[in-house]
Scaffold this motif. Structure first.
Motif, PDB file in Angstrom:
ATOM      1  N   THR A  18      71.295  65.908  25.863  1.00  0.00           N
ATOM      2  CA  THR A  18      71.107  66.654  27.104  1.00  0.00           C
ATOM      3  C   THR A  18      69.658  66.559  27.583  1.00  0.00           C
ATOM      4  OG1 THR A  18      72.871  68.220  26.547  1.00  0.00           O
ATOM      5  CG2 THR A  18      71.257  68.944  28.175  1.00  0.00           C
TER       6      THR A  18
ATOM      7  N   ILE B  42      74.493  74.887  31.729  1.00  0.00           N
ATOM      8  CA  ILE B  42      74.231  74.243  30.439  1.00  0.00           C
ATOM      9  C   ILE B  42      74.325  75.222  29.269  1.00  0.00           C
ATOM     10  CG2 ILE B  42      72.619  72.846  29.128  1.00  0.00           C
ATOM     11  CD1 ILE B  42      73.835  71.503  31.612  1.00  0.00           C
TER      12      ILE B  42
ATOM     13  N   THR C 193      74.629  67.265  32.844  1.00  0.00           N
ATOM     14  CA  THR C 193      73.193  67.222  33.137  1.00  0.00           C
ATOM     15  C   THR C 193      72.802  65.891  33.759  1.00  0.00           C
ATOM     16  OG1 THR C 193      72.799  68.670  31.233  1.00  0.00           O
ATOM     17  CG2 THR C 193      70.897  67.482  32.123  1.00  0.00           C
TER      18      THR C 193
ATOM     19  N   THR D 296      83.253  76.206  35.672  1.00  0.00           N
ATOM     20  CA  THR D 296      82.354  75.653  34.671  1.00  0.00           C
ATOM     21  C   THR D 296      82.913  75.852  33.264  1.00  0.00           C
ATOM     22  OG1 THR D 296      80.093  75.699  33.810  1.00  0.00           O
ATOM     23  CG2 THR D 296      81.019  77.791  34.491  1.00  0.00           C
TER      24      THR D 296
ATOM     25  N   ILE E 196      77.536  77.262  28.520  1.00  0.00           N
ATOM     26  CA  ILE E 196      78.565  76.576  27.729  1.00  0.00           C
ATOM     27  C   ILE E 196      78.262  76.716  26.234  1.00  0.00           C
ATOM     28  CG2 ILE E 196      79.574  74.325  27.171  1.00  0.00           C
ATOM     29  CD1 ILE E 196      78.927  73.464  30.038  1.00  0.00           C
TER      30      ILE E 196
ATOM     31  N   GLN F 172      85.265  67.403  29.978  1.00  0.00           N
ATOM     32  CA  GLN F 172      85.121  68.504  29.027  1.00  0.00           C
ATOM     33  C   GLN F 172      86.149  68.447  27.906  1.00  0.00           C
ATOM     34  OE1 GLN F 172      84.952  68.940  32.328  1.00  0.00           O
ATOM     35  NE2 GLN F 172      83.093  70.094  32.799  1.00  0.00           N
TER      36      GLN F 172
ATOM     37  N   THR G 244      78.222  68.763  28.214  1.00  0.00           N
ATOM     38  CA  THR G 244      76.920  69.171  28.746  1.00  0.00           C
ATOM     39  C   THR G 244      75.997  67.977  29.039  1.00  0.00           C
ATOM     40  OG1 THR G 244      77.022  71.347  27.702  1.00  0.00           O
ATOM     41  CG2 THR G 244      74.843  70.506  28.239  1.00  0.00           C
TER      42      THR G 244
END
Length: 542
Positions: A451, A83, A182, A361, A86, A251, A178
Motif C-alpha cells: 500500500t 484504507i 490506493t 467500501t 478496512i 476485494q 487496499t
C-alpha cells in the motif's frame, strides 16, 4: 472569492527537467534512507518525508502553503477512509476469533486435513495465509502462519521462511484490496482497470510459489513427491484470483482464491495420503503443540469457519447489481476545500474532488460481517466494542504511517513532483517496462507495505508510462505486482517472523534464506511485464 488556480510545472528548478527531478526525489530519498539506513520507525519516517515533500512543494514548485496543507489533509483522510477503515475492521474480526478460542479450533482443523508437513505448509502458509492477507494484511499472515506451523512441529526457521515466501501472490489484493485501491486513487485510474491488470500478473506467481514452498519444506524430495498437489493448488488459486479480480470484485480476489486453493488440495486424494515417516522425521523437528490431538465438537468447528464465510457472503451480496447501485448512491463526492490544482496542460486534476464510498467500501462491509461474527461466536456487545477499541490502539502506529505516507503522496502528486519524476524516468523508453516492478519491489522492501509503495510510486509510474507511450495501467499494476516480492525481505516482516517463532535477533539468517527467492521471482515478474508491453504477451492485457 474563488481560490486561484495553481498550475503544475514540470521544470521549476532552473528550467531543467533533470535538476527538477532530482529535487522532486528528495521526499522519497528522505523516507527510504530513514527507513533503510537509519532504521527509524515507519511512522516517524513518514512524517519527516511529508515535511520534506511540503517544503519542496512550497519552495521549489510554488504550491501555496494553504493548498499544500489542504493536499496533505486530503491524503490523510483517504488514508483513514477507506484504507485503515478496512484494516481496523478486518483485524477486529480476527481478534474476536482469538478471544473466543475459535482461532485455535481453526488451527487444529487445518492440522487434521493432512499429516504430511508439505501439504500442511501449503494449506496453512499459502492458502490460509492468503485468507489472512485478504482480511488483514500488514504482517498478520506471517506472524499467525509461522506460529501455526511451529505448533504442528515445524522447525522455527523453516516455519518462518515458508510463511515469508508464501506471503507473495496474495499481497496485491490484501486487506480487502487496499493496495490496488490506493494505486488506482493516486494514479488517477479506474479501480476495475488497475485490478484487472494486476489480476493478470500475480496469478502467474501463484503457479510457481506452491512449488517453491514444498521445495523449502522438504527439498527435492518434496518437489518430486508433492509437485502435483502443489501445482493443483496453485492453478486453482490463480484461476480464481484472475476471475474474481477481473469479473467479480477485487476485494474478493484473495478470499476466493485462498478457499479455492484449499478446496483443491482437500479434494485431491494424494494430498490426504499419510506422509512417510522419514519425511516427518526430516521436517517436523520441533516440539508439537500439546493441544493438536484435542477433539473439537463439529458445531464449534463450523463456528470457527463462520466469520470467513460471512465475509464472503456479504461481499458477494454487495456485488449484485441492484444492491451495488443502492450502495453506490451513498458515495459522497466532496469538492475538497482550499484546493484548486490544474495539470501542466491546464486541465483540473481529479484530486480536487475526493470520493468517499461510505457504504460500498470494504471496511463497512467487513464491519457488518464483524457484527454478525460477534453474534455467531457469542461475543457480548460490550466485549466486541472493547476489542474494536483495542484493535485501533494496536494499529495506532500503522494508522499514523499510512496517513502520513498518503499525505506525502498527495502533496507530491498535486504539486507536480510526481509528474516531473515521471517525465524524467520516461527516458528509459522500452526498458521502463522491465524496471517498473523493481521500483515497487524496492518500495515494499523498505516500507514493508505494498500500500505504501503504491502510494509513493503509483502516480510516478502512470506519469512515466504516459510519457513513454506505454499503457499506464500496465506500469501501475507492475508497481504493485513487483512490490509483493519485496515483502518477504522487508525489515518489518522479518522482525515479525522472528518475534512470532522466538528467533529475535536472527533476522539476518532469515534474510539470507529468502533473498534469493525474492530476487528470482522479481526477475520472473520483470520478464512478464516486459513481455506484456510487447506483442509477446500483450494479448493478456484487457
Amino acid at each position: 472569492m474563488s481560490l486561484s488556480v495553481f498550475t503544475q510545472q514540470l521544470e521549476p528548478v532552473a528550467d531543467s527537467l533533470g535538476l527538477s527531478a532530482l529535487v522532486a526525489c528528495l521526499p522519497l530519498v528522505v523516507v527510504l534512507v530513514l527507513l533503510g539506513v537509519v532504521r527509524m520507525k515507519a511512522h516517524a519516517a513518514g512524517l519527516l518525508g511529508l515535511l520534506a515533500a511540503a517544503l519542496v512543494a512550497w519552495l521549489a514548485y510554488g504550491l501555496p502553503v494553504g493548498q499544500t496543507v489542504s493536499s496533505a489533509a486530503e491524503g490523510a483522510v483517504f488514508g483513514l477512509l477507506p484504507i485503515m477503515w478496512i484494516v481496523v475492521n478486518a483485524l477486529w474480526v480476527y481478534r474476536m476469533t482469538v478471544r473466543t478460542r475459535h482461532f485455535d479450533i481453526l488451527r487444529r482443523s487445518f492440522g487434521r486435513l493432512s499429516d504430511d508437513p508439505r501439504i500442511q505448509g501449503l494449506v496453512i502458509a499459502f492458502c490460509f495465509g492468503a485468507l489472512l492477507e485478504a482480511l488483514a494484511g500488514f504482517g498478520a499472515p506471517v506472524a499467525i502462519c509461522s506460529v501455526m506451523l511451529v505448533a504442528l512441529g515445524f522447525d522455527p526457521v523453516r516455519a518462518a521462511v515458508v510463511s515469508l515466501v508464501a506471503n507473495t501472490a496474495p499481497v496485491a489484493f490484501g486487506a480487502m484490496a487496499t493496495p490496488v485501491v490506493t494505486l488506482a486513487q493516486v494514479g488517477g485510474l479506474p479501480l476495475d482497470q488497475v485490478a484487472s491488470v494486476v489480476g493478470r500478473q500475480t496469478p502467474l506467481l501463484a503457479l510457481v510459489v506452491p512449488l517453491v514452498l514444498v521445495g523449502l519444506v522438504d527439498g527435492r524430495r518434496g518437489l518430486r513427491e508433492t509437485w502435483l498437489p502443489a501445482l493443483v493448488c496453485g492453478v486453482a488459486f490463480a484461476v480464481v484470483q484472475f476471475a474474481a479480480s477481473n469479473y467479480v470484485s477485487p476485494q474478493l480476489a484473495d478470499i476466493g482464491a485462498s478457499l479455492a486453493g484449499a478446496g483443491a488440495l482437500v479434494a485431491l486424494p494424494r494430498s490426504r495420503r499419510p506422509a512417510a515417516e522419514p519425511v516427518r522425521a526430516a521436517v517436523l523437528t520441533g516440539a508439537r503443540s500439546e493441544d493438536m490431538d484435542q477433539e473439537d465438537p463439529r458445531p464449534e468447528v463450523l463456528r470457527a469457519y463462520a466469520p470467513y464465510a460471512l465475509i464472503v457472503v456479504i461481499f458477494s451480496v454487495a456485488q449484485i447489481p441492484p444492491v451495488k447501485d443502492v450502495f453506490d448512491k451513498a458515495t459522497q463526492a466532496i469538492d475538497w476545500p482550499f484546493l484548486n490544482v490544474a495539470g501542466p496542460d491546464g486541465t483540473p486534476v481529479s484530486a480536487n474532488v475526493l470520493s468517499l464510498p461510505l457504504v460500498s467500501t470494504g471496511g463497512t462491509l467487513v464491519l457488518v460481517a464483524g457484527l454478525f461474527t460477534a453474534v455467531v461466536l457469542g461475543v457480548h456487545a460490550r466485549v466486541a466494542v472493547r476489542e474494536w477499541a483495542a484493535t485501533v490502539h494496536e494499529l495506532r502506529y500503522a494508522i499514523l504511517t499510512v496517513t502520513s505516507v498518503l499525505a506525502l503522496a498527495y502533496v507530491m502528486n498535486l504539486s507536480g513532483q510526481a509528474a516531473t519524476i515521471g517525465h524524467f524516468v520516461a527516458a528509459a523508453g522500452a526498458g521502463l517496462a522491465f524496471l517498473s516492478p523493481v521500483l515497487g519491489w524496492f518500495g515494499v522492501a523498505v516500507s514493508g507495505s505494498d500500500t505504501s509503495a503504491n502510494a509513493l510510486f503509483g502516480a510516478l509510474q502512470v506519469s512515466a508510462a504516459q510519457q513513454s507511450g506505454l499503457p499506464p495501467d500496465l506500469l501501475a499494476a507492475a508497481n504493485s505486482s513487483g512490490g509483493v516480492l519485496g515483502k518477504m525481505i522487508s525489515p518489518q516482516n522479518l522482525t515479525i517472523a522472528c518475534a512470532a517463532v522466538g528467533l529475535r535477533g536472527r533476522e539476518g539468517d532469515l534474510l539470507r534464506k529468502v533473498l534469493p527467492w525474492s530476487l528470482l521471482l522479481l526477475l520472473v515478474m520483470c520478464l512478464i511485464v516486459m513481455a506484456q508491453s510487447t506483442v509477446v504477451l500483450g494479448w493478456m492485457l484487457p
